[in-house]
Design a protein around this motif. Structure first.
Motif, mmCIF file in Angstrom:
data_model
loop_
_atom_site.group_PDB
_atom_site.id
_atom_site.type_symbol
_atom_site.label_atom_id
_atom_site.label_comp_id
_atom_site.label_asym_id
_atom_site.label_seq_id
_atom_site.Cartn_x
_atom_site.Cartn_y
_atom_site.Cartn_z
ATOM 1 N N TYR A 23 -2.031 -6.064 -3.864
ATOM 2 C CA TYR A 23 -3.352 -5.497 -3.609
ATOM 3 C C TYR A 23 -3.387 -4.512 -2.438
ATOM 4 O O TYR A 23 -3.914 -3.418 -2.572
ATOM 5 C CB TYR A 23 -4.381 -6.611 -3.357
ATOM 6 C CG TYR A 23 -4.567 -7.504 -4.547
ATOM 7 C CD1 TYR A 23 -5.366 -7.123 -5.617
ATOM 8 C CD2 TYR A 23 -3.917 -8.733 -4.618
ATOM 9 C CE1 TYR A 23 -5.524 -7.943 -6.726
ATOM 10 C CE2 TYR A 23 -4.070 -9.560 -5.721
ATOM 11 C CZ TYR A 23 -4.867 -9.161 -6.771
ATOM 12 O OH TYR A 23 -5.010 -9.955 -7.862
ATOM 13 N N LEU A 24 -2.873 -4.928 -1.294
ATOM 14 C CA LEU A 24 -3.003 -4.072 -0.110
ATOM 15 C C LEU A 24 -2.185 -2.800 -0.197
ATOM 16 O O LEU A 24 -2.691 -1.720 0.124
ATOM 17 C CB LEU A 24 -2.629 -4.847 1.155
ATOM 18 C CG LEU A 24 -3.610 -5.926 1.579
ATOM 19 C CD1 LEU A 24 -3.142 -6.575 2.865
ATOM 20 C CD2 LEU A 24 -5.000 -5.375 1.738
ATOM 21 N N GLN A 25 -0.940 -2.906 -0.592
ATOM 22 C CA GLN A 25 -0.105 -1.704 -0.653
ATOM 23 C C GLN A 25 -0.677 -0.670 -1.622
ATOM 24 O O GLN A 25 -0.793 0.507 -1.254
ATOM 25 C CB GLN A 25 1.341 -2.069 -0.970
ATOM 26 C CG GLN A 25 2.011 -2.798 0.186
ATOM 27 C CD GLN A 25 3.400 -3.317 -0.135
ATOM 28 O OE1 GLN A 25 3.866 -3.260 -1.267
ATOM 29 N NE2 GLN A 25 4.066 -3.846 0.876
ATOM 30 N N PRO A 26 -1.080 -1.058 -2.844
ATOM 31 C CA PRO A 26 -1.696 -0.061 -3.729
ATOM 32 C C PRO A 26 -3.013 0.491 -3.173
ATOM 33 O O PRO A 26 -3.293 1.676 -3.305
ATOM 34 C CB PRO A 26 -1.936 -0.828 -5.032
ATOM 35 C CG PRO A 26 -0.987 -1.965 -5.001
ATOM 36 C CD PRO A 26 -0.828 -2.320 -3.556
ATOM 37 N N GLU A 30 -3.698 4.471 -2.388
ATOM 38 C CA GLU A 30 -4.821 5.196 -2.978
ATOM 39 C C GLU A 30 -5.737 5.754 -1.893
ATOM 40 O O GLU A 30 -6.231 6.875 -2.014
ATOM 41 C CB GLU A 30 -5.614 4.279 -3.924
ATOM 42 C CG GLU A 30 -6.697 4.988 -4.700
ATOM 43 C CD GLU A 30 -6.180 6.011 -5.701
ATOM 44 O OE1 GLU A 30 -7.018 6.822 -6.171
ATOM 45 O OE2 GLU A 30 -4.982 6.031 -6.023
ATOM 46 N N ALA A 31 -5.955 4.998 -0.836
ATOM 47 C CA ALA A 31 -6.768 5.492 0.274
ATOM 48 C C ALA A 31 -6.129 6.733 0.894
ATOM 49 O O ALA A 31 -6.832 7.680 1.259
ATOM 50 C CB ALA A 31 -6.946 4.397 1.323
ATOM 51 N N ALA A 32 -4.818 6.736 0.990
ATOM 52 C CA ALA A 32 -4.122 7.904 1.537
ATOM 53 C C ALA A 32 -4.297 9.116 0.627
ATOM 54 O O ALA A 32 -4.546 10.226 1.102
ATOM 55 C CB ALA A 32 -2.640 7.588 1.733
ATOM 56 N N VAL A 33 -4.202 8.904 -0.685
ATOM 57 C CA VAL A 33 -4.396 10.003 -1.635
ATOM 58 C C VAL A 33 -5.808 10.572 -1.508
ATOM 59 O O VAL A 33 -6.004 11.785 -1.561
ATOM 60 C CB VAL A 33 -4.131 9.517 -3.082
ATOM 61 C CG1 VAL A 33 -4.593 10.535 -4.104
ATOM 62 C CG2 VAL A 33 -2.652 9.183 -3.276
ATOM 63 N N GLU A 40 -12.644 4.151 8.164
ATOM 64 C CA GLU A 40 -13.591 4.159 7.048
ATOM 65 C C GLU A 40 -13.258 3.057 6.050
ATOM 66 O O GLU A 40 -14.157 2.400 5.505
ATOM 67 C CB GLU A 40 -13.592 5.526 6.353
ATOM 68 C CG GLU A 40 -14.649 5.638 5.273
ATOM 69 C CD GLU A 40 -14.707 7.023 4.630
ATOM 70 O OE1 GLU A 40 -15.345 7.118 3.563
ATOM 71 O OE2 GLU A 40 -14.142 7.984 5.185
ATOM 72 N N LEU A 41 -11.985 2.849 5.812
ATOM 73 C CA LEU A 41 -11.556 1.788 4.907
ATOM 74 C C LEU A 41 -11.989 0.426 5.455
ATOM 75 O O LEU A 41 -12.509 -0.411 4.709
ATOM 76 C CB LEU A 41 -10.039 1.847 4.717
ATOM 77 C CG LEU A 41 -9.444 0.975 3.638
ATOM 78 C CD1 LEU A 41 -10.065 1.257 2.281
ATOM 79 C CD2 LEU A 41 -7.939 1.187 3.584
#
Length: 52
Positions: A23-26, A30-33, A40-41
């Motif tokens: 969960y966290l790594q994906p 995606e947050a980086a993309v 904000e996250l």
């Protein structure tokens, strides 16, 4: 029923490791993309935990 000493801690550690991988790594990728900054996250997660 017999449970080995420290079994709960071992199981929780394994589950947390799997949570990070699944969960966290994906989520962080995606947050980086999407160029979502960490602050904000964090805010988004806090909002989901405590909706207004």
């Amino acid at each position: 029923m017999f449970v080995a000493t420290g079994a709960r801690k071992i199981l929780l550690t394994r589950r947390r490791d799997e949570f990070r991988k699944q969960y966290l790594q994906p989520l962080l990728r995606e947050a980086a993309v999407l160029e979502i900054p960490a602050a904000e996250l964090h805010s988004m997660i806090d909002d989901e935990q405590d909706p207004a």
